[in-house]
Design a protein around this motif. Sequence first.
Motif, PDB file in Angstrom:
ATOM      1  N   LEU A 195       3.498  17.061 -12.681  1.00 45.21           N
ATOM      2  CA  LEU A 195       3.579  18.483 -12.510  1.00 45.21           C
ATOM      3  C   LEU A 195       4.999  18.911 -12.987  1.00 45.21           C
ATOM      4  O   LEU A 195       4.930  20.021 -13.306  1.00 45.21           O
ATOM      5  N   GLN A 196       5.961  18.166 -13.006  1.00 41.64           N
ATOM      6  CA  GLN A 196       7.260  18.472 -13.632  1.00 41.64           C
ATOM      7  C   GLN A 196       6.985  18.821 -15.008  1.00 41.64           C
ATOM      8  O   GLN A 196       7.678  19.911 -15.545  1.00 41.64           O
ATOM      9  N   GLU A 197       6.417  18.139 -15.688  1.00 41.44           N
ATOM     10  CA  GLU A 197       6.262  18.186 -17.019  1.00 41.44           C
ATOM     11  C   GLU A 197       5.554  19.469 -17.445  1.00 41.44           C
ATOM     12  O   GLU A 197       6.000  20.252 -18.397  1.00 41.44           O
ATOM     13  N   GLN A 198       4.259  19.792 -16.494  1.00 45.37           N
ATOM     14  CA  GLN A 198       3.630  20.866 -16.787  1.00 45.37           C
ATOM     15  C   GLN A 198       4.308  22.259 -16.348  1.00 45.37           C
ATOM     16  O   GLN A 198       4.378  23.240 -17.275  1.00 45.37           O
TER      17      GLN A 198
ATOM     18  N   THR B 125       4.763   9.656  -7.250  1.00 45.42           N
ATOM     19  CA  THR B 125       6.112   9.812  -8.239  1.00 45.42           C
ATOM     20  C   THR B 125       5.275  10.331  -9.655  1.00 45.42           C
ATOM     21  O   THR B 125       5.855  11.233 -10.299  1.00 45.42           O
ATOM     22  N   ALA B 126       4.167   9.737  -9.918  1.00 45.12           N
ATOM     23  CA  ALA B 126       3.453   9.869 -11.149  1.00 45.12           C
ATOM     24  C   ALA B 126       2.830  11.453 -11.140  1.00 45.12           C
ATOM     25  O   ALA B 126       3.050  12.175 -12.321  1.00 45.12           O
TER      26      ALA B 126
ATOM     27  N   THR C  44       0.699  -1.190  -0.039  1.00 44.12           N
ATOM     28  CA  THR C  44       0.045  -0.049   0.014  1.00 44.12           C
ATOM     29  C   THR C  44       0.950   1.239  -0.235  1.00 44.12           C
ATOM     30  O   THR C  44       0.483   2.090  -0.709  1.00 44.12           O
ATOM     31  N   LYS C  45       2.080   1.417   0.827  1.00 43.13           N
ATOM     32  CA  LYS C  45       2.743   2.408   0.977  1.00 43.13           C
ATOM     33  C   LYS C  45       3.526   2.556  -0.499  1.00 43.13           C
ATOM     34  O   LYS C  45       3.688   3.725  -1.211  1.00 43.13           O
ATOM     35  N   LEU C  46       3.930   1.396  -1.286  1.00 41.37           N
ATOM     36  CA  LEU C  46       4.833   1.552  -2.288  1.00 41.37           C
ATOM     37  C   LEU C  46       3.775   2.257  -3.381  1.00 41.37           C
ATOM     38  O   LEU C  46       4.189   2.772  -4.337  1.00 41.37           O
ATOM     39  N   LEU C  47       2.347   1.851  -3.366  1.00 36.28           N
ATOM     40  CA  LEU C  47       1.502   2.043  -4.635  1.00 36.28           C
ATOM     41  C   LEU C  47       1.161   3.524  -4.246  1.00 36.28           C
ATOM     42  O   LEU C  47       1.098   4.414  -5.314  1.00 36.28           O
TER      43      LEU C  47
END
Length: 114
Positions: A104-107, A98-99, A89-92
């Motif tokens: 946001l970085q792309e924007q 991260t996604a 659950t934490k990894l998800l």
Amino acid sequence: ARLVEYYNRISEDQKTLESLKSEKAIRIMALEGKLHEEREKMNVQLEAANKMVVMLEQKNKELEENAQMLRGECEKFDATVKEYSEECTKLLKIRDLTAQCTHLQEQLDKANAP
């Protein structure tokens, strides 16, 4: 003469009675022998059955101990599964964050582009 006849008849009846008593005694002895033999067989069977009961009780005890051990192992396994589930659950959540960060970085990169 009649007295002698009665005496002879009584004498024969007594012989017949003694013979019957003897036959009856022989039959009783034979039946007692058979009874003793059957008792011995039953005692042997009872002893074998008692040994079987003791063996089955021991086997049952072993199975109960194994079942208890398996219950303990299952509890440990359940705890491990719960732990892994929480980690998944934490990894998800990290993957989703991260996604979102990548998006946001792309924007941000598009907004800062000349």
